[in-house]
Design an enzyme around this catalytic site. Structure first.
Site, PDB file in Angstrom:
ATOM      1  N   LEU A   1       0.822  -1.220   0.000  1.00  0.00           N
ATOM      2  CA  LEU A   1       0.000   0.000   0.000  1.00  0.00           C
ATOM      3  C   LEU A   1       0.853   1.266   0.000  1.00  0.00           C
ATOM      4  O   LEU A   1       0.332   2.360  -0.159  1.00  0.00           O
ATOM      5  CB  LEU A   1      -0.952   0.000   1.200  1.00  0.00           C
ATOM      6  CG  LEU A   1      -2.053  -1.062   1.138  1.00  0.00           C
ATOM      7  CD1 LEU A   1      -2.878  -1.057   2.424  1.00  0.00           C
ATOM      8  CD2 LEU A   1      -2.960  -0.866  -0.064  1.00  0.00           C
TER       9      LEU A   1
ATOM     10  N   ASP B   1       9.243  -9.220   3.002  1.00  0.00           N
ATOM     11  CA  ASP B   1       9.003  -9.266   1.554  1.00  0.00           C
ATOM     12  C   ASP B   1       9.699  -8.140   0.796  1.00  0.00           C
ATOM     13  O   ASP B   1       9.695  -6.986   1.215  1.00  0.00           O
ATOM     14  CB  ASP B   1       7.507  -9.206   1.253  1.00  0.00           C
ATOM     15  CG  ASP B   1       7.266  -9.295  -0.241  1.00  0.00           C
ATOM     16  OD1 ASP B   1       7.638 -10.305  -0.827  1.00  0.00           O
ATOM     17  OD2 ASP B   1       6.745  -8.317  -0.810  1.00  0.00           O
TER      18      ASP B   1
ATOM     19  N   ASP C   1       0.320  -9.569  -4.720  1.00  0.00           N
ATOM     20  CA  ASP C   1       1.584  -8.821  -4.757  1.00  0.00           C
ATOM     21  C   ASP C   1       1.386  -7.489  -5.497  1.00  0.00           C
ATOM     22  O   ASP C   1       2.257  -7.042  -6.248  1.00  0.00           O
ATOM     23  CB  ASP C   1       2.719  -9.630  -5.396  1.00  0.00           C
ATOM     24  CG  ASP C   1       4.101  -9.072  -5.061  1.00  0.00           C
ATOM     25  OD1 ASP C   1       4.192  -8.067  -4.310  1.00  0.00           O
ATOM     26  OD2 ASP C   1       5.088  -9.630  -5.559  1.00  0.00           O
TER      27      ASP C   1
END
Lengths: 307, 427
Positions: free
Chosen positions: B59, B150, B303
């Site tokens: 985000l 990630d 993703d």
């Protein structure tokens, strides 16, 4: 003729042969007292160089000037690029200035393809990252053809850092298009694994230079970057030279007629011994001269038709 | 609170029926319900699914609000049929403290378009050096359950082992970005024929598979849960199959783009196709589709990775990796034919199972009396052409521009309130 020269793969046998034939005609000019043709008068060629490459830049510059084009040299150092200007903005600037052709050298593979989206003029790839260097392949083919009389059926050994070499990529594409057979030679770490596993038609892979030489009509020694040693591609410069360098003894394994090529700049004593570089088999200086003719032909064919 | 009567929807592909949504829950399900006071939503021909849950969303807020904000990303999610998204930790500052995860959580609540469940970083600053305060994030208002670095792999095997063990205390799970960094230095695309041709440094499949293999063994050794992010290779699928047969507690996700696109897309050097892990070969795509159908890969996760124009409109090597995914995920899954139109499988892979992994008890529940009214209505017959300009995301880096894809999200409800109606965001 095509609008850009981004990859040697853009050329079919016919258009590649047309470039070589045109280069032969234009090459005659070099012997004349006045080395200039009016063909591209009023046209602007921009040399956009993001990497230092004196020899390629001056070769293109000489080619454009002999065709009477206006040449602008745009070097990334000391320009807006060092102030962080994007490739797109540079392209739009050149477009606004009316560049008819942009000759681009860039450290990023594919940058000329991106540039071609943003400029209307012809884009000529003068070396992009580890991708291609199509005019180098053309001048190499030209040199082989003029020395050996043909390309079809020739056995060409390309030796060294194939993995990172734009010269190798363009040569493989162009030579196979023109009917030559290519053997890629180097330590396994410097040959792409997919190529070694399944070479395309017309391509062979060998890790043994001595075995390849007796059957080669031309052997092309690639420049080896010394920094590859730090990445463990090979243990040391000396071991590399021992296994893959072309010295006098190895050169004598070649057939009588075979030639030795190098795109320059050379690491004498690493991939090529001085004895070999300076021998009559060596075409290294000839390649430089042929480079101008071939680049004249490329600019002429890309721009000449649009006047 | 307005009540809604959804008429003629096929719940998870079943027979058409009516649903009455009131006070945040599904109040009634059955044929020909009375509309008394409720706003009627015509759902003839539409499939009602539990609201989709995304385990893997970027985000960008805080830090890169020019690329996406919690609000714009939430809106894109709602338009894609999502009612919950898990926000990745690689923000600036990194979500490696209770303070940052609570900030993201509150921004999500304030936007109110989907439930934003923050993911916490495994290591401080995603640097791979020392564990972040995982327990503090778990007991924060954001109640973090998934931890991930990630964008970076937790490459140090000892640190990975400790992380897997440590989160057992609060039923956490480590979501690993499987990429052995020493094998991918400078990598630009899948290592193979295309990379060789394009002169781009290769990202070998083995760099993913080596980590997946190591991590399932570590998870087995310490008896922990492991989640593998964005599985991209046929070899990883084989390792996961083996691990599941052995009873190792491993779950895995695949992205929509890895189900549809291949490395051939790199041919023009358009960085909109640059993503990490990279697009792979047709054989990998086929293996991923089969794995998803069989449940060896049990989740589709987007993703979703918005990037500002200048980070994509440049040379391939200089572009940031990542692509948009929230608004197109369901259509791409349908278009990939990986699950056909098996709505139960789609609900399982895109809603129920991700909700279970994330511990989101309000989500992933089929519309039924008493269940929270988190649901989405999908028109399976619709086809749409993807226009990046129409995206609700702040970014435009969709790899599907110009493609015609099946399926369209018509409405999404979050706790009984519509976030999307008639295919448009309500606010």
């Amino acid at each position: 003729m095509i609008g850009h020269l981004l990859s040697a793969g853009d050329l079919d046998a016919r258009s590649a042969t047309l470039i070589l034939d045109t280069a032969a005609e234009l090459g005659n000019l070099a012997g004349r007292e006045v080395k200039k043709l009016p063909t591209l008068r009023g046209r602007t060629v921009v040399n956009l160089f993001y990497e230092d490459s004196t020899r390629t830049r001056i070769s293109f510059e000489a080619a454009a000037k002999r065709l009477s084009a206006d040449v602008i040299n745009f070097s990334a150092k000391g320009s807006s690029v060092s102030k962080g200007e994007s490739l797109k903005d540079t392209a739009l600037t050149l477009q606004a200035m009316g560049a008819d052709a942009v000759v681009v050298r860039h450290p990023a593979s594919g940058a000329p393809h991106r540039l071609a989206h943003w400029v209307e003029g012809s884009v000529v790839n003068a070396g992009d990252g580890t991708h291609e260097h199509p005019t180098q392949a053309l001048l190499d083919a030209y040199t082989m053809r003029s020395r050996l009389g043909r390309l079809a059926g020739l056995q060409v050994a390309v030796v060294g850092d194939v993995l990172h070499s734009r010269v190798a990529r363009s040569n493989v594409l162009l030579l196979t298009t023109l009917g030559a057979k290519v053997t890629l030679v180097g330590p396994p770490t410097l040959i792409p694994v997919d190529v070694a596993a399944a070479p395309a038609p017309g391509i062979a892979v060998s890790y043994d230079l001595d075995a390849v030489l007796p059957a080669s009509d031309a052997v092309m020694m690639l420049r080896v970057q010394r920094e590859r040693m730090g990445d463990s591609y090979f243990p040391s410069a000396r071991e590399y030279a021992r296994r893959y360098g072309l010295d006098g003894a190895r050169m004598r394994r070649l057939p009588e007629h075979a030639i030795v090529m190098h795109p320059g700049p050379m690491n004498r004593g690493m991939e090529i011994a001085p004895e070999v570089a300076d021998s009559p088999r060596s075409t290294i200086v000839e390649q430089v001269a042929n480079g101008v003719s071939v680049r004249m032909a490329v600019l002429y064919l890309l721009l000449g038709g649009k006047a | 609170m307005t009540a809604y009567l959804i008429r003629g929807a096929r719940i998870v592909g079943g027979e058409p029926t009516d649903l009455l949504v009131r006070d945040g829950v599904v109040a009634e399900v059955g044929p020909d319900l009375a509309a008394t006071g409720a706003q009627v939503v015509d759902a003839g021909g539409l499939v009602a699914l539990p609201g989709l849950v995304d385990l893997h969303t970027h985000l960008r807020e805080p830090g890169r609000e020019d690329a996406e904000t919690v609000e714009t990303g939430s809106r894109a999610a709602a338009l894609g049929g999502y009612t919950a998204v898990c926000a990745m930790a690689n923000t600036d500052p990194v979500a490696d403290t209770a303070g940052v995860v609570e900030q993201v959580y509150r921004l999500g609540r304030a936007a109110g378009l989907v439930d934003v469940q923050p993911i916490g970083a495994v290591t401080v600053g995603l640097a791979g050096g020392q564990l972040a305060e995982l327990g503090a994030m778990a007991s924060s208002a954001a109640a973090v359950r998934i931890f991930s670095d990630d964008g970076h792999c937790v490459a140090d095997p000892r640190l990975m082992r400790r992380a897997l063990e440590y989160v057992k205390a609060f039923d956490g799970v480590i979501a690993q970005h499987a990429e052995e960094p020493r094998l991918t230095q400078g990598a630009q695309m899948h290592e193979g024929e295309m990379a060789t041709r394009l002169g781009l440094t290769g990202w070998p499949a083995v760099a993913e598979e080596a980590i997946v293999a190591r991590d399932v063994l570590l998870a087995e050794h310490v008896g922990s849960r492991l989640h593998v992010c964005h599985v991209s290779t046929a070899g990883s699928v084989e390792i996961l199959r083996w691990a599941r047969q052995r009873g190792i507690r491993v779950t895995a996700e695949v992205t929509p783009h890895h189900l549809l696109l291949t490395d051939e897309k790199a041919v023009g050097y358009d960085p909109v196709f640059k993503v990490n892990p990279p697009l792979r070969t047709a054989a990998d795509v086929a293996a991923l589709r089969t794995a998803l159908a069989e449940g060896v890969i049990d989740v589709v996760a987007t993703d979703h990775a918005p990037h500002a124009v200048e980070d994509k409109e440049c040379e391939w090597a200089y572009a940031r990796p990542g692509m948009l995914g929230l608004e197109t995920a369901l259509s791409v899954v349908l278009g990939s034919q990986a699950l056909g139109t098996d709505w139960n499988a789609i609900a399982e892979r895109m809603s129920r199972q991700p909700a279970r992994i994330a511990g989101l008890v309000e989500h992933g529940r089929d519309p039924a009396p008493g269940a929270p009214a988190n649901l989405t209505l999908v028109d399976p017959a619709a086809r749409r052409v993807i226009d990046p300009g129409e995206s609700a995301s702040r970014s435009r880096n969709t790899p599907y521009a110009g493609l015609t894809l099946p399926g369209r999200v018509v409405a999404t409800f979050l706790r009984g309130e519509p976030t999307v109606l008639d295919g448009k965001a309500v606010r």
